[in-house]
Design an enzyme around this catalytic site. Structure first.
Site, PDB file in Angstrom:
ATOM      1  N   GLY A   4       0.826  -1.197   0.000  1.00 11.93           N
ATOM      2  CA  GLY A   4       0.000   0.000   0.000  1.00 11.93           C
ATOM      3  C   GLY A   4       0.863   1.251   0.000  1.00 11.93           C
ATOM      4  O   GLY A   4       2.019   1.255  -0.462  1.00 11.93           O
ATOM      5  N   SER A   5       0.319   2.325   0.557  1.00 10.63           N
ATOM      6  CA  SER A   5       0.954   3.641   0.413  1.00 10.63           C
ATOM      7  C   SER A   5       2.262   3.812   1.166  1.00 10.63           C
ATOM      8  O   SER A   5       2.952   4.821   0.974  1.00 10.63           O
ATOM      9  CB  SER A   5      -0.023   4.730   0.860  1.00 10.63           C
ATOM     10  OG  SER A   5      -1.126   4.788  -0.026  1.00 10.63           O
ATOM     11  N   VAL A   6       2.631   2.863   2.037  1.00 11.26           N
ATOM     12  CA  VAL A   6       3.929   3.006   2.714  1.00 11.26           C
ATOM     13  C   VAL A   6       5.088   2.863   1.738  1.00 11.26           C
ATOM     14  O   VAL A   6       6.235   3.165   2.082  1.00 11.26           O
ATOM     15  CB  VAL A   6       4.079   1.978   3.866  1.00 11.26           C
ATOM     16  CG1 VAL A   6       3.226   2.378   5.054  1.00 11.26           C
ATOM     17  CG2 VAL A   6       3.748   0.578   3.411  1.00 11.26           C
TER      18      VAL A   6
END
Length: 673
Positions: free
Chosen positions: A416-418
């Site tokens: 995801g966005s990490v």
């Protein structure tokens, strides 16, 4: 006339040679015997011993005994040599019908080398109806070992090594050898209702009454004898106290393996188990026996060779009329202690913070690379696997929907966005991304047109104006990163991720799955390229690798190699110069802004500044699936101290409050400060 004489002379030479060939010598016969001996062809050797020897030693005392002794002591590299008789000695032997040939034997065994000298006597005997003469070996047990000449038996004595312990960085044990209680029954003391007593014991020991009766039915059992049933760690006080109250129950202190951290380090440390028949087939002869324990999983398995130590072994000749003679001895060598960089306090704090929820976490020192925690939740208690190991326990573990036997810190997941700070670093390094350039993005969705069909990239919130890198990281703008990925192209993005360690073996002591960019390592589709940039698509990585990819931001662009053992050098560089110091500082400042103004504001509850990045990985079956499961990520660290960096993922958070895992990670960092 000369031709006739020459012909007759030739015939005589042939006849003499033939006669000589028909008359064997002790040298030739013993050479054959020695060759068979070196090949351990004992049945063939038996046919070459004298009639007196065969009468005194039947095949069971020769062939079977040789085979058993050599097999039991693990004979290898056998080398038997002898001294041939010279011409004068040979003439005497032929005349007297007896010969003595000194020989030497060298061999390797499970207890080390054995060498000895002995002398063989060969006698001339007539055999068969034709009564042809030949040489035969006068054999006695001294040929096996000289100490057995006048009787005696071979025995093997072993001394078990102490298994090495697994310790954390502060020498706190994660796997140790400690007192456990061997709990059992004295049958005649079971009281007025022995069946009820056995039922109570069976319940507490996770056994069946039939199982207890089977143990009590052994031939050696007497009413007044202690019959052991199961070992129970002394830490299991509640169960032990209940057991001691039951009539007939007794216990003795023995040494056993104990795992003080229990579930918190279950997947990391693993457990040992009893050796199986398959283990004995796979291992070298003599290395284990059926009563030994062996590493079953985790570090207990990974470092089995270092932890187990080496048995002390003595090969002994025992004779009633003589003192025991040690033929070979291998001193016992205790196992090695393994000291980890893991901090058990960090490990337990993180594990407990999951509160039974499924997920994984890795904590490292981002400056030194030392791994402080590797957590998989839920887990199992290695003490239970070792001392309970009942079918009921295994059924519970295997049928649990949260899969406590799955090692999540070893596995890979969609980040995801990490992953966006890594995508940003790749764009900045390639020159395709200008951090100060604002991009006009309208609405919550975006489609790049031809070839995209109905697919749209969705972002969480709209922007007030042009979106630059800082704003995109703070608000976690998927559309911005999708646009940047298309601008840089798949080749640049793939090469960039590979520079950050994707698609190669992770350089770590504990085996961690390889992080992947896509199923086949390529990105040939623009939609997949866009999704990959913000941690969706097919990209997957482990929690530990994710934590490692943030270290260039705190080390002037250098990515640290994570370590697990205190014996490893710290501060090793895995990749140098991945990010310029200026770009690393720029992204680091944005990660602080994520907490103060963005998606991780829950971290402001700490009384010290925290930097980090949130991420949500959607596990949708289709693009139209709005109710799919989600995994939530957070990577965070103390902004100023920078002495710990936590990568944390919680599974199936779709029904949890937004920012829940940020709160959890913040609480952990506060507890550890």
């Amino acid at each position: 006339m000369k031709k006739v004489i020459a012909f007759i002379a030739g015939i005589l030479v042939v006849l003499l040679a033939a006669c000589s060939g028909d008359e064997p010598t002790p040298n030739e016969r013993f050479a054959t015997y020695v060759e068979q001996w070196n090949n351990q062809e004992f049945e063939s050797m038996y046919e070459m011993i004298s009639s007196d020897s065969t009468e005194a030693y039947p095949t069971s005392e020769y062939v079977d005994r040789y085979n058993k002794i050599y097999q039991d002591i693990g004979v290898s590299e056998l080398n038997v040599t002898y001294e041939e008789l010279n011409e004068e000695e040979l003439d005497t032997a032929m005349e007297e019908g007896t010969a003595s040939l000194p020989f030497s034997v060298e061999m390797e065994t499970i207890a080390g080398a054995i060498n000895f000298d002995y002398e063989a006597t060969l006698i001339l005997e007539s055999i068969g109806e034709e009564e042809e003469e030949n040489w035969f070996v006068q054999w006695d047990p001294g040929f096996i070992f000289p100490e057995m000449k006048d009787g005696g038996e071979i025995s093997i004595q072993t001394e078990a090594p102490t298994r090495g312990e697994i310790l954390d960085r502060n020498q706190i044990p994660l796997a140790m050898n400690d007192i456990v209680y061997e709990v059992g029954i004295v049958p005649e003391e079971l009281g007025e209702n022995p069946e009820q007593a056995k039922e109570d014991i069976a319940e507490l020991l996770h056994m069946t009454v039939d199982g207890i009766d089977s143990v009590l039915g052994a031939d050696w059992v007497e009413p007044n004898l202690f019959v052991p049933l199961k070992e129970v760690p002394q830490t299991n006080e509640e169960v032990l106290n209940e057991l001691w109250e039951i009539p007939g129950v007794a216990g003795s202190e023995v040494t056993g393996r104990v795992y003080p951290a229990g579930e918190a380090a279950g997947h990391l440390v693993g457990n040992i188990r009893q050796v199986t028949a398959d283990d004995l087939k796979e291992q070298e002869s003599g290395e284990y026996d059926q009563n030994d324990m062996i590493g079953a999983r985790g570090l207990e398995l990974l470092y089995e060779d270092r932890l187990k130590g080496d048995k002390g072994i003595k090969i002994i000749v025992s004779n009633q009329d003589m003192e025991d003679v040690v033929l070979a001895e291998q001193p016992v060598e205790d196992g090695e202690n393994i000291t980890l960089t893991i901090d058990v306090n960090v490990q337990e704090e993180i594990y407990e913070s999951f509160d039974g929820e499924a997920g994984t976490s890795a904590a490292i020192d981002p400056k030194s690379g030392e791994t402080l925690a590797l957590v998989s939740s839920p887990s199992f208690d290695p003490n239970d696997l070792l001392y309970d190991n009942s079918q009921e326990l295994w059924d519970d573990l295997q049928n649990d929907e949260q899969s406590p036997l799955t090692n999540r810190f070893q596995a890979t997941y969609a980040p995801g966005s990490v992953i966006k700070p890594v995508t940003a670093a790749i764009g900045l390094g390639s020159g395709s991304l200008d951090p100060n350039e604002g991009i006009e993005i309208n609405g919550l969705t975006w489609n790049n047109g031809e070839g995209w069909g109905d697919y749209e990239v969705r972002r969480v919130s709209e922007s007030d104006g042009p979106v630059d890198l800082n704003d995109a990281l703070v608000r976690s703008d998927n559309i911005y990163f999708a646009m940047q990925a298309i601008e840089m192209g798949s080749e640049t993005l793939i090469n960039g991720f590979e520079q950050f360690g994707f698609a190669e073996d992770f350089p770590f002591e504990y085996p961690i799955e390889t992080s992947t960019i896509s199923a086949d390592g390529t990105i040939n589709d623009e939609v997949l390229l866009a999704n990959t940039s913000y941690g969706q698509g097919e990209i997957e990585m482990s929690a530990l690798h994710l934590a490692t990819t943030y270290t260039p931001l705190l080390n002037e662009g250098n990515m640290i190699k994570p370590t697990l053992l205190t014996s490893e050098d710290t501060g090793q560089i895995w990749r140098e110069g991945l990010v310029s110091p200026e770009d690393a500082n720029l992204i680091s400042e944005a990660l602080r802004d994520v907490v103060t103004d963005g998606t991780a504001q829950e971290a402001q509850e700490a009384d010290f500044p925290i930097s980090g990045k949130t991420g949500t990985a959607e596990l949708k079956l289709t693009a139209d699936d709005e109710d799919g499961e989600t995994n939530s990520w957070f990577v965070g660290y103390p902004t100023e101290e920078q002495d710990i960096l936590i990568s944390m993922m919680m599974e199936q958070t779709q029904d949890m409050e937004s920012g829940y895992n940020v709160e959890v990670a913040t609480d952990i960092l506060m507890e550890l400060e």
